[in-house]
Structures are given as C-alpha cells and as structure tokens.
Design a protein around this motif. Structure first.
Motif, PDB file in Angstrom:
ATOM      1  N   MET A   1       0.866  -1.146  -0.036  1.00  0.00           N
ATOM      2  CA  MET A   1       0.056  -0.011  -0.060  1.00  0.00           C
ATOM      3  C   MET A   1       1.038   1.312   0.064  1.00  0.00           C
ATOM      4  O   MET A   1       1.913   1.364   0.749  1.00  0.00           O
ATOM      5  N   LYS A   2       0.368   2.477  -0.843  1.00  0.00           N
ATOM      6  CA  LYS A   2       1.294   3.527  -0.556  1.00  0.00           C
ATOM      7  C   LYS A   2       1.244   4.062   0.805  1.00  0.00           C
ATOM      8  O   LYS A   2       0.460   3.766   1.584  1.00  0.00           O
ATOM      9  N   ASN A   3       1.833   4.975   0.808  1.00  0.00           N
ATOM     10  CA  ASN A   3       2.292   5.820   2.273  1.00  0.00           C
ATOM     11  C   ASN A   3       0.691   6.557   2.522  1.00  0.00           C
ATOM     12  O   ASN A   3      -0.097   6.846   1.698  1.00  0.00           O
ATOM     13  N   ARG A   4       0.645   6.465   3.933  1.00  0.00           N
ATOM     14  CA  ARG A   4      -0.685   7.110   4.509  1.00  0.00           C
ATOM     15  C   ARG A   4      -0.416   8.617   5.087  1.00  0.00           C
ATOM     16  O   ARG A   4       0.898   8.537   5.572  1.00  0.00           O
ATOM     17  N   ALA A   5      -0.936   9.503   5.239  1.00  0.00           N
ATOM     18  CA  ALA A   5      -0.598  10.827   5.856  1.00  0.00           C
ATOM     19  C   ALA A   5      -1.774  11.262   6.631  1.00  0.00           C
ATOM     20  O   ALA A   5      -2.903  10.940   6.404  1.00  0.00           O
ATOM     21  N   VAL A   6      -1.442  12.362   7.646  1.00  0.00           N
ATOM     22  CA  VAL A   6      -2.483  13.034   8.283  1.00  0.00           C
ATOM     23  C   VAL A   6      -1.862  14.386   7.895  1.00  0.00           C
ATOM     24  O   VAL A   6      -0.666  14.784   8.275  1.00  0.00           O
ATOM     25  N   PHE A   7      -2.719  15.129   7.255  1.00  0.00           N
ATOM     26  CA  PHE A   7      -2.627  16.363   6.939  1.00  0.00           C
ATOM     27  C   PHE A   7      -3.197  17.417   8.225  1.00  0.00           C
ATOM     28  O   PHE A   7      -4.350  17.087   8.545  1.00  0.00           O
ATOM     29  N   LEU A   8      -2.525  18.277   8.415  1.00  0.00           N
ATOM     30  CA  LEU A   8      -2.973  19.023   9.738  1.00  0.00           C
ATOM     31  C   LEU A   8      -2.802  20.540   9.665  1.00  0.00           C
ATOM     32  O   LEU A   8      -1.859  21.140   9.269  1.00  0.00           O
ATOM     33  N   ASP A   9      -3.830  21.135   9.839  1.00  0.00           N
ATOM     34  CA  ASP A   9      -4.148  22.832   9.998  1.00  0.00           C
ATOM     35  C   ASP A   9      -3.196  23.070  11.113  1.00  0.00           C
ATOM     36  O   ASP A   9      -2.870  22.210  12.265  1.00  0.00           O
ATOM     37  N   ALA A 110       2.422  17.821  -1.307  1.00  0.00           N
ATOM     38  CA  ALA A 110       2.784  16.991  -0.297  1.00  0.00           C
ATOM     39  C   ALA A 110       2.417  15.518  -0.775  1.00  0.00           C
ATOM     40  O   ALA A 110       3.334  14.447  -0.584  1.00  0.00           O
ATOM     41  N   ALA A 111       1.322  15.220  -1.427  1.00  0.00           N
ATOM     42  CA  ALA A 111       1.031  13.820  -1.826  1.00  0.00           C
ATOM     43  C   ALA A 111       1.812  13.196  -2.716  1.00  0.00           C
ATOM     44  O   ALA A 111       2.288  12.228  -2.648  1.00  0.00           O
ATOM     45  N   ALA A 112       2.095  14.072  -3.481  1.00  0.00           N
ATOM     46  CA  ALA A 112       3.199  13.759  -4.669  1.00  0.00           C
ATOM     47  C   ALA A 112       4.424  13.598  -4.075  1.00  0.00           C
ATOM     48  O   ALA A 112       5.328  12.537  -4.526  1.00  0.00           O
ATOM     49  N   ARG A 113       5.096  14.314  -3.241  1.00  0.00           N
ATOM     50  CA  ARG A 113       6.439  14.462  -2.667  1.00  0.00           C
ATOM     51  C   ARG A 113       6.643  12.979  -2.052  1.00  0.00           C
ATOM     52  O   ARG A 113       7.699  12.410  -1.946  1.00  0.00           O
ATOM     53  N   PHE A 114       5.540  12.768  -1.061  1.00  0.00           N
ATOM     54  CA  PHE A 114       5.473  11.602  -0.312  1.00  0.00           C
ATOM     55  C   PHE A 114       5.119  10.293  -0.576  1.00  0.00           C
ATOM     56  O   PHE A 114       5.169   9.249   0.111  1.00  0.00           O
ATOM     57  N   GLY A 115       4.357  10.370  -2.060  1.00  0.00           N
ATOM     58  CA  GLY A 115       3.866   9.239  -2.406  1.00  0.00           C
ATOM     59  C   GLY A 115       2.471   8.676  -1.631  1.00  0.00           C
ATOM     60  O   GLY A 115       2.308   7.550  -1.304  1.00  0.00           O
ATOM     61  N   VAL A 116       1.692   9.637  -1.447  1.00  0.00           N
ATOM     62  CA  VAL A 116       0.746   9.436  -0.322  1.00  0.00           C
ATOM     63  C   VAL A 116      -0.589   8.797  -1.004  1.00  0.00           C
ATOM     64  O   VAL A 116      -1.007   9.675  -2.118  1.00  0.00           O
ATOM     65  N   ALA A 117      -1.307   7.787  -0.522  1.00  0.00           N
ATOM     66  CA  ALA A 117      -2.650   7.431  -0.864  1.00  0.00           C
ATOM     67  C   ALA A 117      -3.527   8.360  -0.406  1.00  0.00           C
ATOM     68  O   ALA A 117      -4.008   8.322   0.882  1.00  0.00           O
ATOM     69  N   LEU A 118      -3.965   9.604  -1.087  1.00  0.00           N
ATOM     70  CA  LEU A 118      -4.919  10.223  -0.300  1.00  0.00           C
ATOM     71  C   LEU A 118      -6.165   9.672   0.132  1.00  0.00           C
ATOM     72  O   LEU A 118      -6.687  10.116   1.335  1.00  0.00           O
ATOM     73  N   ALA A 119      -6.754   8.416  -0.411  1.00  0.00           N
ATOM     74  CA  ALA A 119      -8.124   7.920  -0.035  1.00  0.00           C
ATOM     75  C   ALA A 119      -7.847   7.290   1.031  1.00  0.00           C
ATOM     76  O   ALA A 119      -8.771   7.089   1.909  1.00  0.00           O
ATOM     77  N   HIS A 120      -6.642   6.960   1.560  1.00  0.00           N
ATOM     78  CA  HIS A 120      -6.318   6.386   2.751  1.00  0.00           C
ATOM     79  C   HIS A 120      -5.739   7.397   3.839  1.00  0.00           C
ATOM     80  O   HIS A 120      -5.344   6.730   4.888  1.00  0.00           O
ATOM     81  N   SER A 121      -5.750   8.413   3.756  1.00  0.00           N
ATOM     82  CA  SER A 121      -5.211   9.540   4.530  1.00  0.00           C
ATOM     83  C   SER A 121      -6.270  10.413   5.108  1.00  0.00           C
ATOM     84  O   SER A 121      -7.423  10.230   4.954  1.00  0.00           O
ATOM     85  N   TRP A 122      -5.683  11.172   6.160  1.00  0.00           N
ATOM     86  CA  TRP A 122      -6.741  12.164   7.171  1.00  0.00           C
ATOM     87  C   TRP A 122      -6.083  13.427   6.860  1.00  0.00           C
ATOM     88  O   TRP A 122      -5.092  13.647   6.583  1.00  0.00           O
ATOM     89  N   LEU A 123      -7.291  14.244   7.255  1.00  0.00           N
ATOM     90  CA  LEU A 123      -7.001  15.742   7.469  1.00  0.00           C
ATOM     91  C   LEU A 123      -7.656  16.187   8.779  1.00  0.00           C
ATOM     92  O   LEU A 123      -8.742  15.968   8.915  1.00  0.00           O
ATOM     93  N   VAL A 124      -7.038  16.903   9.378  1.00  0.00           N
ATOM     94  CA  VAL A 124      -7.561  17.564  10.672  1.00  0.00           C
ATOM     95  C   VAL A 124      -7.434  18.840  10.868  1.00  0.00           C
ATOM     96  O   VAL A 124      -6.305  19.656  10.378  1.00  0.00           O
TER      97      VAL A 124
END
Length: 173
Positions: A1-9, A110-124
């Motif tokens: 699976m691609k990388n997951r991220a938490v995007f934070l304000d 950021a998603a492109a830089r870190f290879g993030v799977a946006l559908a499996h990521s979170w934003l707060v």
C-alpha cells in the motif's frame, strides 16, 4: 500500500489560535496533547504534514521567516516528527493562489512528494475551508476540531482536540 498521511492545519489544531495571526515566536503556544498525539500518529506509520494559510504575509503583517521560526518551535516541541510544513502566504485581497485553502495545492504537492494515497489519508482542521481543501484533493477522512466555527458538510467527524482525533484515526486504521 502507498504511504498514508495526516494533513494538519496549524492554528487551532496544533497551537493556540490567537484570532489575530500567530506569528511571533513568543506568542506561539503548542496546544496540550499535541506532542503526544503526533508521536502516536508517527509510531503508527503516518506521514505528518502541516498545511496552513498564512495570509498575514501577503498583507505585510509578518514575514515568511517569522512563520518558519514558529514552525521550528513546533518541531522542537513535538520531537521533530513533522515530515513537512507547507504554508500559503497569499490572500485574495492581495493575490490569488491555488495553495490557499480551500484550494488543495499544498495537499497535492505533499501527496506527490511523499507518495501518499490520499484516499487512505486524513485531514484535521478547525475550519470548513480545511475540510473543503481535503475533500477537493481526495483525502478520504476529514476531521473537524470543534471551537472556531461549526463543522461543515465536508467533514466526516468532529472532535474536541488533536489528541481525540488521533484516537479516532488509530481506531479506524
């Protein structure tokens, strides 16, 4: 699976929101529980990426260097676990920018830089425009931190703090 991220304000999620721009290092206060929450998310394998509007730069109220000083304080307080800190310096009264939330360019970069799977990521975030940016980018899970403004229809959940959001993220991972 691609990388997951938490995007934070930033303001209101990671540090106290002064409502009149938080840019002086002496005024930058990390919220209780934030270092612990970020450590837990990092241990669970998430990339941690800050995406913040900083309109005061375009308005001439402060500089990008001052924003970076605050980010250095945040990194130090949180054990240097943040992978990247993006900020949008524009404001519609001065200049247009696709980076400024509710647009999604900071998230997409950021998603492109870190290879993030946006559908499996979170934003707060603590504003509707945070959730709108995440939705526009395709972030799968959107959490609203209560307090600054009501939760908009884009957000899936609402919590009282990043620590509470972290518990939700980890229970749904």
């Amino acid at each position: 699976m691609k990388n997951r991220a938490v995007f934070l304000d930033r303001d209101g999620v990671l540090n106290q929101d002064r409502w009149d721009y938080t840019y002086r290092p002496d005024d930058f206060v990390v919220l209780p529980g934030v270092p612990e929450a970020l450590q837990q998310l990092k241990a669970a394998g998430y990339h941690l990426i800050v995406v913040t509007n900083q309109a005061g730069i375009a308005k001439g109220l402060y500089t990008a260097a001052e924003v970076r000083q605050c980010h250095a304080i945040l990194q130090e307080a949180c054990g240097h676990v943040l992978d990247a800190l993006y900020f949008a310096p524009g404001h519609p009264s001065v200049s247009e920018s696709l980076s400024r939330k509710p647009d999604s360019l900071m998230i997409e970069r950021a998603a492109a830089r870190f290879g993030v799977a946006l559908a499996h990521s979170w934003l707060v975030g603590d504003t509707r425009r945070d959730a709108q940016a995440g939705h526009k980018a395709g972030v799968g899970h959107l959490i609203h931190i209560a307090g600054r403004e009501p939760k908009g229809p884009e957000a899936h959940w609402e919590t009282a703090s990043l620590l509470e959001a972290t518990a939700l993220i980890l229970s749904n991972s």
